[in-house]
Design an enzyme around this catalytic site. Sequence first.
Site, PDB file in Angstrom:
ATOM      1  N   LYS A  45     -10.551 -19.074  16.513  1.00 22.37           N
ATOM      2  CA  LYS A  45      -9.156 -19.302  16.945  1.00 22.37           C
ATOM      3  C   LYS A  45      -9.113 -19.883  18.344  1.00 22.37           C
ATOM      4  O   LYS A  45      -8.244 -20.698  18.652  1.00 22.37           O
ATOM      5  CB  LYS A  45      -8.327 -18.015  16.853  1.00 22.37           C
ATOM      6  CG  LYS A  45      -8.012 -17.628  15.413  1.00 22.37           C
ATOM      7  CD  LYS A  45      -6.783 -16.738  15.322  1.00 22.37           C
ATOM      8  CE  LYS A  45      -6.461 -16.411  13.880  1.00 22.37           C
ATOM      9  NZ  LYS A  45      -5.494 -15.318  13.722  1.00 22.37           N
ATOM     10  N   LYS A  49     -12.871 -21.497   2.497  1.00 23.82           N
ATOM     11  CA  LYS A  49     -11.953 -20.557   1.838  1.00 23.82           C
ATOM     12  C   LYS A  49     -10.539 -21.142   1.730  1.00 23.82           C
ATOM     13  O   LYS A  49     -10.140 -21.965   2.560  1.00 23.82           O
ATOM     14  CB  LYS A  49     -11.957 -19.201   2.551  1.00 23.82           C
ATOM     15  CG  LYS A  49     -11.090 -19.090   3.752  1.00 23.82           C
ATOM     16  CD  LYS A  49     -10.851 -17.612   4.110  1.00 23.82           C
ATOM     17  CE  LYS A  49      -9.790 -17.543   5.201  1.00 23.82           C
ATOM     18  NZ  LYS A  49      -9.266 -16.241   5.489  1.00 23.82           N
ATOM     19  N   LYS A 106      -3.908 -20.627   4.158  1.00 20.49           N
ATOM     20  CA  LYS A 106      -2.518 -21.086   4.216  1.00 20.49           C
ATOM     21  C   LYS A 106      -2.347 -22.209   5.225  1.00 20.49           C
ATOM     22  O   LYS A 106      -1.389 -22.951   5.181  1.00 20.49           O
ATOM     23  CB  LYS A 106      -1.562 -19.929   4.500  1.00 20.49           C
ATOM     24  CG  LYS A 106      -1.971 -18.963   5.565  1.00 20.49           C
ATOM     25  CD  LYS A 106      -1.061 -17.722   5.513  1.00 20.49           C
ATOM     26  CE  LYS A 106      -1.737 -16.515   6.141  1.00 20.49           C
ATOM     27  NZ  LYS A 106      -1.195 -15.253   5.797  1.00 20.49           N
TER      28      LYS A 106
HETATM   29  P1  AMP Z   1      -4.789 -13.702   6.287  1.00 17.87           P
HETATM   30  O1  AMP Z   1      -4.322 -14.825   5.425  1.00 17.87           O
HETATM   31  O2  AMP Z   1      -5.954 -14.119   7.135  1.00 17.87           O
HETATM   32  O3  AMP Z   1      -3.690 -13.000   7.024  1.00 17.87           O
HETATM   33  O4  AMP Z   1      -5.416 -12.614   5.302  1.00 17.87           O
HETATM   34  C1  AMP Z   1      -4.702 -11.609   4.613  1.00 17.87           C
HETATM   35  C2  AMP Z   1      -5.614 -10.927   3.633  1.00 17.87           C
HETATM   36  O5  AMP Z   1      -5.973 -11.818   2.584  1.00 17.87           O
HETATM   37  C3  AMP Z   1      -6.932 -10.442   4.234  1.00 17.87           C
HETATM   38  O6  AMP Z   1      -7.320  -9.228   3.619  1.00 17.87           O
HETATM   39  C4  AMP Z   1      -7.883 -11.548   3.907  1.00 17.87           C
HETATM   40  O7  AMP Z   1      -9.209 -11.120   3.876  1.00 17.87           O
HETATM   41  C5  AMP Z   1      -7.391 -11.980   2.525  1.00 17.87           C
HETATM   42  N1  AMP Z   1      -7.666 -13.388   2.280  1.00 17.87           N
HETATM   43  C6  AMP Z   1      -7.214 -14.466   2.989  1.00 17.87           C
HETATM   44  N2  AMP Z   1      -7.652 -15.622   2.459  1.00 17.87           N
HETATM   45  C7  AMP Z   1      -8.428 -15.279   1.387  1.00 17.87           C
HETATM   46  C8  AMP Z   1      -9.178 -16.015   0.422  1.00 17.87           C
HETATM   47  N3  AMP Z   1      -9.221 -17.345   0.420  1.00 17.87           N
HETATM   48  N4  AMP Z   1      -9.831 -15.322  -0.528  1.00 17.87           N
HETATM   49  C9  AMP Z   1      -9.769 -13.985  -0.560  1.00 17.87           C
HETATM   50  N5  AMP Z   1      -9.096 -13.218   0.315  1.00 17.87           N
HETATM   51  C10 AMP Z   1      -8.427 -13.850   1.273  1.00 17.87           C
END
Ligand code: AMP
Length: 341
Positions: free
Chosen positions: A121, A203, A206
């Site tokens: 970040k 991965k 968003k």
């Molecule tokens: P975030 O989008 O970083 O706020 O992540 C929210 C939750 O979703 C966390 O538990 C992440 O580990 C999970 N997560 C985010 N992106 C992925 C992905 N591409 N595959 C699996 N889990 C994800």
Amino acid sequence: MTEPVKNEERKKVIFSAIQPSGTITLGNYLGALKNWIELQDNFNCIYALADLHTITVRQDPPTFRRHTLEAYALLLACGVDPKKSVFFIQSHVPTHAQLAWILDCYSQFGELQRMTQFKDKAAKHPDNVNAGLLTYPPLMAADILLYQADLVPVGVDQKQHLELTRTIAERFNGIYGQTFTVPDGYIPKQGAKIMSLQDPTRKMSKSDENANASIAVLDKPEDIMRKFKRAVTDSEACVRYGEGKDGVNNLMGIYACVTGKTNEEIEAEFDGKGYGDFKSAVGEAVAEHLRPIRERYEDYMKNRDYLEQCWGEGAEKACSISSRTLRKAMKKIGFLPPKSI
Ligand code: AMP
Ligand code: TRP
């Protein structure tokens, strides 16, 4: 990392949170939320929208407010059930910021600086490497430790933060005696890492600039179909799980998550068929799986009073549980209490 075990005497406590920082993707849903829902029947679950974490990256106020409201409604629509679980918004519960400050003082600069997410970040937003970006993990530790959580379901990308939470808890317990439960991660077998549809070595995120790379939980069925049809695969034209087949492996993983089928069953189903059929089947299965969620979401968004009632009650319950842990930790450190208890 341990599997959750059902315990009839004392239900284990599960804590998890997600940031309301924009579109919730199929990666978030399969990697995190779907498990949240399934765990609610057998565990004492506490879930939050981690909006304090979100401001480590600058937010536009009206957009931030809207994202938080939408994320709360969407999680309810996905099946987070306020009758079974505590579901609140982090900034509504002041104990989180309070314990976070305390835990900052039990976290080392070096260990925070070494976190992969901090480095990523900081590189991505070089004009705003704020202190909150560095102290993000102690706030996450506070979230978890306030509820004496036994298990924390997260995607693999949060594993390092969870390990730091354990380190901080053990350090504190080592100095003052047993205060915090040291939590274990719970990483699901399937869907732990859903990859981008356009670059299956990265991965699904968003924040991806390529709109075809990720599926939003609220995407329309026709958009879901189109994105899966365009998904990057390989030139072998054979649906099988294997090395060097990142695109196909990812699609198989997604299909397995939404249908409950095993890789062997999927390989048999598409034996002799091309990628076109396979991609359409994955698209249809995902669109069908997400359809009722989108419908429920639209209903909740029309009912602001109900949403406010839910997050109000959630915050009250969260305050009452977390205040006990905060008081206990403060007493151990030697803070003079406001009145003797
Ligand atoms: P975030 O989008 O970083 O706020 O992540 C929210 C939750 O979703 C966390 O538990 C992440 O580990 C999970 N997560 C985010 N992106 C992925 C992905 N591409 N595959 C699996 N889990 C994800
Ligand atoms: N940092 C997590 C993420 O971005 C969200 C989060 C905040 C969290 N506090 C938490 C996850 C506590 C699990 C437990 O995904």
